[in-house]
Design an enzyme around this catalytic site. Structure first.
Site, mmCIF file in Angstrom:
data_model
loop_
_atom_site.group_PDB
_atom_site.id
_atom_site.type_symbol
_atom_site.label_atom_id
_atom_site.label_comp_id
_atom_site.label_asym_id
_atom_site.label_seq_id
_atom_site.Cartn_x
_atom_site.Cartn_y
_atom_site.Cartn_z
ATOM 1 N N ARG A 34 13.821 0.238 51.772
ATOM 2 C CA ARG A 34 12.528 0.738 51.278
ATOM 3 C C ARG A 34 11.349 0.101 52.010
ATOM 4 O O ARG A 34 10.329 0.755 52.228
ATOM 5 C CB ARG A 34 12.426 0.501 49.772
ATOM 6 C CG ARG A 34 13.345 1.449 49.035
ATOM 7 C CD ARG A 34 13.325 1.273 47.557
ATOM 8 N NE ARG A 34 13.884 2.460 46.916
ATOM 9 C CZ ARG A 34 14.200 2.540 45.640
ATOM 10 N NH1 ARG A 34 14.026 1.500 44.852
ATOM 11 N NH2 ARG A 34 14.690 3.652 45.147
ATOM 12 N N LYS A 217 26.519 6.251 34.274
ATOM 13 C CA LYS A 217 26.422 7.090 33.073
ATOM 14 C C LYS A 217 26.229 8.556 33.387
ATOM 15 O O LYS A 217 25.547 8.915 34.340
ATOM 16 C CB LYS A 217 25.222 6.644 32.248
ATOM 17 C CG LYS A 217 25.372 5.306 31.636
ATOM 18 C CD LYS A 217 24.088 4.974 30.902
ATOM 19 C CE LYS A 217 24.141 3.578 30.322
ATOM 20 N NZ LYS A 217 22.799 3.165 29.921
ATOM 21 N N GLY A 373 19.206 4.024 45.221
ATOM 22 C CA GLY A 373 19.377 2.670 45.747
ATOM 23 C C GLY A 373 20.828 2.274 45.955
ATOM 24 O O GLY A 373 21.182 1.692 46.983
ATOM 25 N N GLY A 396 15.910 8.995 41.516
ATOM 26 C CA GLY A 396 15.430 10.002 40.562
ATOM 27 C C GLY A 396 14.490 11.010 41.203
ATOM 28 O O GLY A 396 14.571 12.213 40.921
HETATM 29 P P1 AMP Z 1 23.470 4.233 37.940
HETATM 30 O O1 AMP Z 1 22.382 3.205 37.780
HETATM 31 O O2 AMP Z 1 23.788 4.992 36.721
HETATM 32 O O3 AMP Z 1 23.309 5.077 39.175
HETATM 33 O O4 AMP Z 1 24.790 3.383 38.187
HETATM 34 C C1 AMP Z 1 24.971 2.494 39.240
HETATM 35 C C2 AMP Z 1 25.895 1.409 38.765
HETATM 36 O O5 AMP Z 1 27.074 1.996 38.268
HETATM 37 C C3 AMP Z 1 26.342 0.452 39.848
HETATM 38 O O6 AMP Z 1 25.721 -0.783 39.637
HETATM 39 C C4 AMP Z 1 27.851 0.377 39.653
HETATM 40 O O7 AMP Z 1 28.336 -0.958 39.641
HETATM 41 C C5 AMP Z 1 28.051 0.995 38.293
HETATM 42 N N1 AMP Z 1 29.400 1.553 38.105
HETATM 43 C C6 AMP Z 1 30.019 2.455 38.873
HETATM 44 N N2 AMP Z 1 31.272 2.659 38.428
HETATM 45 C C7 AMP Z 1 31.448 1.876 37.349
HETATM 46 C C8 AMP Z 1 32.525 1.637 36.461
HETATM 47 N N3 AMP Z 1 33.687 2.266 36.612
HETATM 48 N N4 AMP Z 1 32.355 0.745 35.464
HETATM 49 C C9 AMP Z 1 31.172 0.124 35.319
HETATM 50 N N5 AMP Z 1 30.103 0.297 36.122
HETATM 51 C C10 AMP Z 1 30.236 1.165 37.130
#
Ligand code: AMP
Length: 415
Positions: A34, A217, A373, A396
């Site tokens: 960035r 999520k 990111g 986003g």
């Molecule tokens: P987000 O902020 O929703 O884009 O998610 C990114 C985060 O999801 C990263 O820090 C990953 O470590 C986490 N992540 C991906 N897969 C898993 C998983 N199976 N269990 C827990 N965290 C996860």
């Protein structure tokens, strides 16, 4: 106004950048994409003989001062990147004197804008359900205007170049533009480049078009997932959301991350994919750990048969193969969100497999767009940055632009 029609000589420019970079526990930058993204506009203004007031947010301090989110930590890195000293204003709303004293070629970095709740303009300490919420919101909006006016008072012109936050109508990303006339506000080079990359994807989609959505999520991405189901030929859903889908079908997921209140959302996504003829690819197996750490013991289980005491932390070997197969031969590729806890070296294989398959498809002529990111950090971690077509600084914002929404940060300048 556009950058190339503006003469910055002798002018003070306040530039909203996105310096929301990831830091390690010692405050060192782990990915400077960035900062590098903002350099063209910052250097251009300095080279023309302008003075710079740089403003950004970092993290989510929720309107309070928090040392771990101080932009002071990155001041030296910004100075090194710009090749010139950088002054620091420890209170972004009380920097008038420092701004007034700036000479051409000088740079002032303001402290984290989000130390003030006015930046985001959301009332603090009051729930939406509270009868007093509407009044509090109105009051905060008025305070947001005052805050934006203070920031505007530092400079002769305003440049919006923070694509990462352009989907937010915040004081520094949009409201501030009201305090400059049309001849003294403009989008920066990064914004122009990002908007063009999105246009590239959407205006002339070469098929097959695949989107890969990962991360923790499903809830935070449901809007874009539903939207993409109207555009793509294939959709890979991976990362933590895998287990919400497995659970929705009655699977056993051990201690894996799950959103129990989103099981119906997962089923709805599957239904919509079927209705739209989109090939939905989910991970059939998972590399599990017996705790949430890099050093956890590992075992592979089907994603819907994970015993108690284990949690899915990465896509399994069969999943990795299916993901790569799905990506192979695609002509347009969008990737947002990792396939596992890629921050742990022992659980980054799924994200690596996706990155490598994207690099291969790109070499075969696909246009690949990587945003968010974490996916950008993945691409950098695996040394694939120069093997994909475009790396966006937005997560986003990129997704909202792809949804076809007009970003407030763009609307504020272009009307
Ligand atoms: P987000 O902020 O929703 O884009 O998610 C990114 C985060 O999801 C990263 O820090 C990953 O470590 C986490 N992540 C991906 N897969 C898993 C998983 N199976 N269990 C827990 N965290 C996860």
């Amino acid at each position: 106004m556009t950058i190339d029609n503006y003469n910055f000589a002798g002018k003070k420019a306040i530039v909203r950048v996105d310096f929301n970079v990831p830091l390690d526990e010692n405050g060192h930058i782990t990915d400077d994409t960035r900062i590098r993204g903002a350099l063209p506009i910052l250097k251009h203004i300095l080279e023309q003989g302008g003075a710079l007031i740089i403003m950004s947010h970092m993290g989510k301090p929720k309107g309070k001062v928090a040392a771990k989110y101080s932009l002071g930590q990155i001041k030296d890195a910004v100075a090194a990147a710009l090749g010139t000293p950088v002054l620091f204003a420890p209170d972004c709303a009380k920097a008038k004197e420092q701004a007034d004293a700036l000479k051409p070629g000088e740079v002032l970095l303001l402290e984290n804008l989000r130390f003030y709740p006015e930046e985001e303009g959301k009332p603090v300490g009051i729930e939406k359900e509270d009868p007093a919420y509407e009044a509090a919101k109105k009051e905060m909006k008025a305070r947001q205007k005052d805050f934006a006016k203070v920031l505007a008072s530092y400079a002769d012109c305003y440049v919006m170049d923070a694509f990462g936050t352009a989907h937010r109508k915040h004081a520094s990303t949009a409201v501030i533009a009201d305090y400059f006339d049309a001849d003294n506000k403009m989008l920066g080079y990064l914004m122009e480049k990002e908007v063009k990359a999105v246009d590239n994807v959407l205006s002339d989609i070469h098929r097959p078009f695949i989107a890969i959505m990962g991360g923790s999520k499903v809830s935070s991405k449901i809007g874009i997932i539903e939207n993409l189901l109207g555009k793509v030929d294939k959709l890979i859903l991976c990362g933590g959301m895998t287990y919400t889908f497995a659970k929705a079908h009655g699977g056993e997921i051990g201690g894996s991350i799950v959103e129990l209140d989103k099981l119906d959302v997962a089923l709805g996504v599957e239904e919509l994919a079927k209705k739209n003829g989109v090939e939905l690819v989910l991970a059939p197996d998972a590399i599990c750990g017996d705790n949430f750490s890099n050093d956890a013991n590992q075992k592979i289980f089907p994603s819907d048969a994970i015993p108690e005491g284990w949690e899915g932390l990465d896509a399994g070997p069969e999943a990795q193969k299916r993901f790569a197969d799905a990506i192979r031969g695609c002509k347009t590729i969008l990737w947002n969100g990792p396939a596992g806890v890629f921050e742990f070296d022992n659980f980054c294989g799924g994200s690596r497999a996706i990155g490598e398959a994207i690099a291969e498809a790109t070499a075969e002529g696909a246009f690949s767009l990587i945003g968010g990111g974490d996916s950008v950090a993945c691409v950098n971690k695996f040394g694939l940055a120069d093997k994909v077509s475009y790396i966006s600084t937005g997560g986003g914002a990129l997704l909202e632009a792809i949804e076809g929404k007009v970003l407030p940060g763009v609307a504020a300048i272009k009307g």
